[in-house]
Design a protein around this motif. Structure first.
Motif, PDB file in Angstrom:
ATOM      1  N   GLY A  20       0.688  -1.289  -0.066  1.00 21.68           N
ATOM      2  CA  GLY A  20      -0.085  -0.199   0.096  1.00 21.68           C
ATOM      3  C   GLY A  20       0.896   1.240   0.026  1.00 21.68           C
ATOM      4  O   GLY A  20       0.454   1.944  -0.821  1.00 21.68           O
ATOM      5  N   PHE A  21       1.857   1.299   0.883  1.00 25.04           N
ATOM      6  CA  PHE A  21       2.933   2.469   0.943  1.00 25.04           C
ATOM      7  C   PHE A  21       3.495   2.552  -0.485  1.00 25.04           C
ATOM      8  O   PHE A  21       3.522   3.694  -0.802  1.00 25.04           O
ATOM      9  N   THR A  22       4.085   1.548  -0.978  1.00 27.01           N
ATOM     10  CA  THR A  22       4.756   1.243  -2.098  1.00 27.01           C
ATOM     11  C   THR A  22       3.943   1.948  -3.322  1.00 27.01           C
ATOM     12  O   THR A  22       4.413   3.117  -3.975  1.00 27.01           O
ATOM     13  N   MET A  23       2.726   1.449  -3.369  1.00 30.26           N
ATOM     14  CA  MET A  23       1.813   1.865  -4.427  1.00 30.26           C
ATOM     15  C   MET A  23       1.467   3.237  -4.165  1.00 30.26           C
ATOM     16  O   MET A  23       1.466   4.093  -5.513  1.00 30.26           O
ATOM     17  N   ALA A  24       1.386   3.773  -3.244  1.00 27.72           N
ATOM     18  CA  ALA A  24       0.746   5.212  -3.040  1.00 27.72           C
ATOM     19  C   ALA A  24       2.133   6.203  -3.402  1.00 27.72           C
ATOM     20  O   ALA A  24       1.935   7.368  -4.020  1.00 27.72           O
ATOM     21  N   ALA A  25       3.327   5.807  -2.967  1.00 23.92           N
ATOM     22  CA  ALA A  25       4.360   6.809  -3.261  1.00 23.92           C
ATOM     23  C   ALA A  25       4.856   6.757  -4.705  1.00 23.92           C
ATOM     24  O   ALA A  25       4.996   7.565  -5.214  1.00 23.92           O
ATOM     25  N   VAL A  26       4.709   5.454  -5.361  1.00 25.19           N
ATOM     26  CA  VAL A  26       5.034   5.611  -6.780  1.00 25.19           C
ATOM     27  C   VAL A  26       3.873   6.186  -7.643  1.00 25.19           C
ATOM     28  O   VAL A  26       4.206   6.858  -8.668  1.00 25.19           O
ATOM     29  N   LEU A  27       2.702   6.151  -7.167  1.00 26.74           N
ATOM     30  CA  LEU A  27       1.634   6.810  -8.185  1.00 26.74           C
ATOM     31  C   LEU A  27       1.754   8.370  -7.871  1.00 26.74           C
ATOM     32  O   LEU A  27       1.580   8.957  -8.927  1.00 26.74           O
ATOM     33  N   THR A  28       1.918   8.634  -6.563  1.00 31.87           N
ATOM     34  CA  THR A  28       2.264   9.967  -6.450  1.00 31.87           C
ATOM     35  C   THR A  28       3.347  10.637  -7.136  1.00 31.87           C
ATOM     36  O   THR A  28       3.315  11.857  -7.795  1.00 31.87           O
ATOM     37  N   LEU A  29       4.465  10.003  -7.065  1.00 34.19           N
ATOM     38  CA  LEU A  29       5.715  10.378  -7.811  1.00 34.19           C
ATOM     39  C   LEU A  29       5.521  10.335  -9.303  1.00 34.19           C
ATOM     40  O   LEU A  29       5.975  11.395  -9.981  1.00 34.19           O
ATOM     41  N   GLY A  30       4.816   9.339  -9.810  1.00 30.13           N
ATOM     42  CA  GLY A  30       4.591   9.251 -11.201  1.00 30.13           C
ATOM     43  C   GLY A  30       3.640  10.476 -11.844  1.00 30.13           C
ATOM     44  O   GLY A  30       4.183  10.820 -12.701  1.00 30.13           O
ATOM     45  N   LEU A  31       2.605  10.791 -11.066  1.00 29.81           N
ATOM     46  CA  LEU A  31       1.875  11.797 -11.374  1.00 29.81           C
ATOM     47  C   LEU A  31       2.832  13.071 -11.763  1.00 29.81           C
ATOM     48  O   LEU A  31       2.803  13.974 -12.600  1.00 29.81           O
ATOM     49  N   GLY A  32       3.638  13.364 -10.659  1.00 29.63           N
ATOM     50  CA  GLY A  32       4.343  14.737 -10.538  1.00 29.63           C
ATOM     51  C   GLY A  32       5.488  14.748 -11.418  1.00 29.63           C
ATOM     52  O   GLY A  32       5.789  15.646 -12.429  1.00 29.63           O
ATOM     53  N   ILE A  33       6.348  13.594 -11.706  1.00 34.00           N
ATOM     54  CA  ILE A  33       7.422  13.463 -12.556  1.00 34.00           C
ATOM     55  C   ILE A  33       6.816  13.437 -13.878  1.00 34.00           C
ATOM     56  O   ILE A  33       7.533  13.779 -14.976  1.00 34.00           O
ATOM     57  N   GLY A  34       5.881  12.731 -14.127  1.00 36.59           N
ATOM     58  CA  GLY A  34       5.180  12.458 -15.582  1.00 36.59           C
ATOM     59  C   GLY A  34       4.615  13.997 -16.002  1.00 36.59           C
ATOM     60  O   GLY A  34       5.055  14.059 -17.170  1.00 36.59           O
ATOM     61  N   ALA A  35       4.017  14.673 -15.183  1.00 30.43           N
ATOM     62  CA  ALA A  35       3.594  15.995 -15.684  1.00 30.43           C
ATOM     63  C   ALA A  35       4.683  16.992 -16.142  1.00 30.43           C
ATOM     64  O   ALA A  35       4.745  17.619 -17.058  1.00 30.43           O
ATOM     65  N   VAL A 302       3.392  22.722 -13.086  1.00 31.96           N
ATOM     66  CA  VAL A 302       3.648  21.353 -12.934  1.00 31.96           C
ATOM     67  C   VAL A 302       4.786  21.100 -11.893  1.00 31.96           C
ATOM     68  O   VAL A 302       5.205  20.035 -11.070  1.00 31.96           O
ATOM     69  N   GLY A 303       5.525  22.234 -11.757  1.00 32.74           N
ATOM     70  CA  GLY A 303       6.812  22.313 -10.877  1.00 32.74           C
ATOM     71  C   GLY A 303       6.142  22.125  -9.216  1.00 32.74           C
ATOM     72  O   GLY A 303       6.676  21.402  -8.458  1.00 32.74           O
ATOM     73  N   LEU A 304       5.000  23.185  -9.134  1.00 34.31           N
ATOM     74  CA  LEU A 304       4.444  22.926  -7.793  1.00 34.31           C
ATOM     75  C   LEU A 304       3.618  21.643  -7.544  1.00 34.31           C
ATOM     76  O   LEU A 304       3.730  21.075  -6.302  1.00 34.31           O
ATOM     77  N   THR A 305       3.437  20.887  -8.669  1.00 39.43           N
ATOM     78  CA  THR A 305       2.494  19.807  -8.541  1.00 39.43           C
ATOM     79  C   THR A 305       3.751  18.826  -7.852  1.00 39.43           C
ATOM     80  O   THR A 305       3.794  17.814  -7.083  1.00 39.43           O
ATOM     81  N   LEU A 306       4.848  18.661  -8.505  1.00 41.08           N
ATOM     82  CA  LEU A 306       5.914  17.832  -8.031  1.00 41.08           C
ATOM     83  C   LEU A 306       6.387  18.246  -6.343  1.00 41.08           C
ATOM     84  O   LEU A 306       6.437  17.253  -5.939  1.00 41.08           O
ATOM     85  N   LEU A 307       6.607  19.441  -6.216  1.00 42.03           N
ATOM     86  CA  LEU A 307       6.852  19.801  -4.899  1.00 42.03           C
ATOM     87  C   LEU A 307       5.920  19.145  -4.000  1.00 42.03           C
ATOM     88  O   LEU A 307       6.124  18.450  -2.944  1.00 42.03           O
ATOM     89  N   LEU A 308       4.553  19.271  -4.346  1.00 44.63           N
ATOM     90  CA  LEU A 308       3.549  18.805  -3.300  1.00 44.63           C
ATOM     91  C   LEU A 308       3.389  17.309  -3.459  1.00 44.63           C
ATOM     92  O   LEU A 308       3.479  16.757  -2.332  1.00 44.63           O
ATOM     93  N   ALA A 309       3.942  16.656  -4.449  1.00 47.07           N
ATOM     94  CA  ALA A 309       4.051  15.041  -4.373  1.00 47.07           C
ATOM     95  C   ALA A 309       5.259  14.666  -3.583  1.00 47.07           C
ATOM     96  O   ALA A 309       4.944  13.624  -2.794  1.00 47.07           O
ATOM     97  N   SER A 310       6.345  15.770  -3.831  1.00 43.93           N
ATOM     98  CA  SER A 310       7.680  15.275  -2.670  1.00 43.93           C
ATOM     99  C   SER A 310       7.071  15.381  -1.451  1.00 43.93           C
ATOM    100  O   SER A 310       7.746  14.608  -0.503  1.00 43.93           O
ATOM    101  N   ALA A 311       6.554  16.432  -0.962  1.00 40.08           N
ATOM    102  CA  ALA A 311       6.065  16.660   0.194  1.00 40.08           C
ATOM    103  C   ALA A 311       5.108  15.621   0.979  1.00 40.08           C
ATOM    104  O   ALA A 311       5.496  15.066   1.961  1.00 40.08           O
ATOM    105  N   ASN A 312       4.462  15.105   0.117  1.00 39.38           N
ATOM    106  CA  ASN A 312       3.530  13.940   0.428  1.00 39.38           C
ATOM    107  C   ASN A 312       4.339  12.783   0.564  1.00 39.38           C
ATOM    108  O   ASN A 312       4.110  11.955   1.575  1.00 39.38           O
ATOM    109  N   ALA A 359       6.887   5.187 -13.786  1.00 45.76           N
ATOM    110  CA  ALA A 359       5.504   5.436 -14.135  1.00 45.76           C
ATOM    111  C   ALA A 359       5.201   6.904 -14.681  1.00 45.76           C
ATOM    112  O   ALA A 359       4.265   7.029 -15.555  1.00 45.76           O
ATOM    113  N   GLY A 360       6.135   7.692 -14.253  1.00 40.04           N
ATOM    114  CA  GLY A 360       6.038   9.144 -14.900  1.00 40.04           C
ATOM    115  C   GLY A 360       6.086   9.232 -16.323  1.00 40.04           C
ATOM    116  O   GLY A 360       5.432   9.779 -17.132  1.00 40.04           O
TER     117      GLY A 360
END
Length: 679
Positions: A20-35, A302-312, A359-360
């Motif tokens: 669960g932790f792994t999936m949440a972290a990968v999806l969060t980073l994937g969205l930020g890095i992909g954008a 999208v930079g702010l989105t990645l910062l948000l993903a990193s903080a998460n 994923a990104g």
């Protein structure tokens, strides 16, 4: 390497235990890095890449200013010769003009992007060839043999990469041109988003026929007032600078204005020259600043989105570190060094970031596919940039993943390995727990702040979008299909062009579900087609220095009904508005209110500069032509039947309104063209 493998083995085992932790972290980073990777692809292709030429930092784009003061407009051929011969700051200056070219024959044809170039174009840029040779000065003269250089892509796609293509003839707009070379794969011209498929000498324009417009007239090379060369490219002399070149060229412009005052006249005095250094590809001249601003705003979002993903993800790691306090305490107690533990925890962070980056890339690929249908400011289609997940985007995504791993992983790793072994072994969380709680609260505060910024920005964007969608565009685009064609490529005579259009409209109007159909030289939101003209209006007195400038479009009867443009006064064109009859025009509401405010516009007389009198027979609404929110301009609709040569020498757009889904109707429409003209 041995400890690295140990860390990786431990990381994979640890992440597998917490899916669960792994999936949440990968999806969060994937969205930020992909954008970020997707927007980087747009920025890279539109703003950062340099054309594949020799020393691009020594190149400049030169433009002659417009009569109305716009700094970047076309140049005439005599002006080009004077710029080239009088300048000492530029070692050489070349010119080019974009044209549409029909390549092939009756069995197989395609419309491609062509470019007329001066004979020194390739030598100035330092571009070699994949096969054969480049266009040279001897090729660009009156009476020279028709020569062409193909792009690498066109050579591969249309001619199968045939190495024997050099010396063979291909038909361009029905005229045989000898292929003298194939350009290298990396070179597709200097303009962003509009790769060139075939290059021909400037003086061969007349061989391409009326499809290239005024460039086909041989006398245009002597007309200083006819500005038709899109842009000039100059290469700085060895000791010259851009600042010095601007001063010199301004002086040359002043001399030309004194020598040719009529041709160089402008509304604010005289024309001048604009010189732009070329840090990258040439952007659309009227939208360059808007494109840069828009792309960097996207990057900021999208930079702010990645910062948000990193903080998460950092918060997730801190929470996980709290649950692992006892494990880490035991490892420290039995002799593990803090640096070794930090490295192992960072290995977990880097692994998560690599998974997130992978994923990104999938997210970036999906985003680029979706965005390909959209346009940047000025009508620059994102799809036309040809963005792919190439090496530059992959490297950017990798570096972003590593930076992100350090950004969200270092602080939790240091926090998790702080001294406090005894408390950790007891399962207590006194000082360390309080410190971690404070850090987690700080990260939550950062997340909330970033979310607030993004939510406010998104809200404003959605509000603007809602207002735009609710704005009146002046026509009804629902269930309307358009088809653009140009009979000039097939060398149609005016009689043949008129007959083709009449037969096409008869066929289309007879199709089931068609409620209205017409043709014109322009429809709203279509690139190109505007034609500005100075005009005179009987009964309207201009103030000192005022000029009446109108845009105009040729249309057939039924145009307004086909597009749902309201007819406010008078009538539409009819069967009586033909060649030889009293000339008629329809004007838009803005022109009626501006120039006929004290009298009825219907029956008024309008003249294009030096032209015959035209009677206003109707007034229509103000459709939006280029962009939402634009200010309306005076617009004149001219009956195509009173200028029968238009159908055979211009791009024509068929517009049909259907009572069915327009997508389903498109194949039926295409069939009418194939049956009437297979070529």
């Amino acid at each position: 390497m041995e400890t690295l493998f140990q860390d990786l083995k431990h990381t994979f085992r640890s992440l597998a235990k917490n899916p669960g932790f792994t999936m949440a972290a990968v999806l969060t980073l994937g969205l930020g890095i992909g954008a970020n990777a997707a927007i980087f692809g747009i920025a890279d292709h539109a703003l950062l890449r340099r054309p594949q030429v020799a020393e691009p930092d020594r190149l400049a784009a030169l433009y002659t200013t417009c009569r109305r003061g716009f700094p970047r407009c076309s140049s005439s051929y005599p002006d080009y010769i004077d710029y080239r011969d009088r300048s000492r700051s530029f070692a050489d200056i070349a010119g080019h003009k974009a044209v549409s070219v029909n390549v092939g024959n009756e069995e197989a044809a395609r419309l491609v992007v062509g470019q007329l170039v001066t004979g020194n174009y390739f030598d100035l840029l330092g571009v070699s060839v994949h096969l054969g040779r480049v266009i040279q000065r001897d090729d660009d003269r009156t009476g020279a043999a028709a020569a062409a250089v193909l792009s690498f892509d066109l050579w591969m796609d249309a001619f199968g990469g045939d190495a024997g293509i050099v010396g063979r003839a291909v038909r361009l707009n029905g005229t045989p041109f000898t292929v003298i070379g194939v350009a290298p794969a990396a070179f597709r011209g200097l303009a962003v988003g509009s790769g060139v498929d075939v290059w021909t000498p400037l003086h061969s324009a007349d061989l391409l026929g009326p499809a290239v417009g005024s460039a086909a007239n041989a006398e245009i090379f002597e007309a200083r007032g006819n500005r038709w060369i899109d842009a000039l490219i100059g290469r700085l002399a060895p000791e010259a600078s851009f600042a010095g070149a601007r001063i010199e060229m301004t002086t040359i412009a002043r001399q030309l204005a004194e020598d040719y005052p009529e041709e160089w006249q402008a509304m604010d005095g005289h024309r001048t020259i604009t010189i732009d250094a070329m840090p990258g590809y040439i952007l659309p001249v009227r939208s360059a600043a808007d494109i840069r601003r828009f792309v960097w705003i996207l990057f900021g979002v999208v930079g702010l989105t990645l910062l948000l993903a990193s903080a998460n993800v950092a918060n997730l790691l801190l929470a996980r570190a709290t649950a692992r306090q006892r494990e880490i305490g035991i490892r420290i107690a039995i002799g593990a060094q803090r640096g070794r533990l930090v490295r192992q925890l960072l290995t977990e962070s880097v692994t998560l970031a690599v998974f997130g980056g992978t994923a990104g890339l999938l997210v970036a690929s999906w985003m680029l596919d979706v965005m390909a249908a959209f346009q940047l400011p000025g009508g620059l289609a994102i799809g036309a940039l040809g963005i792919e997940l190439d090496q530059r985007i992959l490297v950017f995504a990798l570096l972003l993943s590593l930076v992100t791993a350090v950004a969200f992983g270092l602080v939790p790793a240091l926090q998790a390995t702080r001294p406090g072994v005894v408390n950790s072994l007891k399962g207590e969380s006194t000082e360390r727990g309080g410190s971690q709680q404070r850090l987690r609260k700080a990260l939550v505060a950062v997340q909330v702040a970033l979310c607030l910024i993004l939510l406010v920005g998104s809200g404003l964007f959605l509000r603007t979008l809602r207002n735009s969608l609710r704005s009146d565009i002046g026509f009804d685009a629902e269930n309307v299909v358009v088809a653009r064609f140009n009979l000039a490529f097939l060398r149609y005579t005016p009689e043949q062009g008129t007959a083709f259009v009449d037969q096409l409209l008869e066929r289309v109007r007879a199709l089931p579900g068609v409620t209205a159909a017409s043709v014109s030289t322009l429809v709203p939101f279509q690139a190109g087609g505007f034609r500005g003209m100075f005009a005179e209006i009987d009964g309207y007195s201009t103030s000192p220095g005022e000029e009446i400038r109108v845009d105009y479009v040729f249309v057939q009867p039924g145009y307004y009904r086909s597009l749902g443009i309201p007819l406010l006064q008078g009538r539409d064109f009819g069967p009586s508005d033909i060649e030889g009859s009293r000339r008629a025009v329809v004007i838009n509401r803005h022109m009626a209110e501006r120039y006929f405010s004290d009298r009825d516009p219907v029956g008024g007389i309008v003249r294009f500069a030096g032209g015959p009198a035209m009677e206003v027979v109707g007034v229509v609404g103000d459709p939006v032509w280029s962009s939402l929110g634009e200010e309306p301009t005076p617009f004149v609709f001219v009956p195509m039947a009173q200028s029968p040569d238009v159908a055979s020498r211009s791009f024509i757009t068929l517009v049909a309104r259907t009572g069915r889904n327009a997508e389903e109707f498109t194949p039926l429409l295409a069939a009418q063209f194939r049956e009437l003209e297979p070529g």
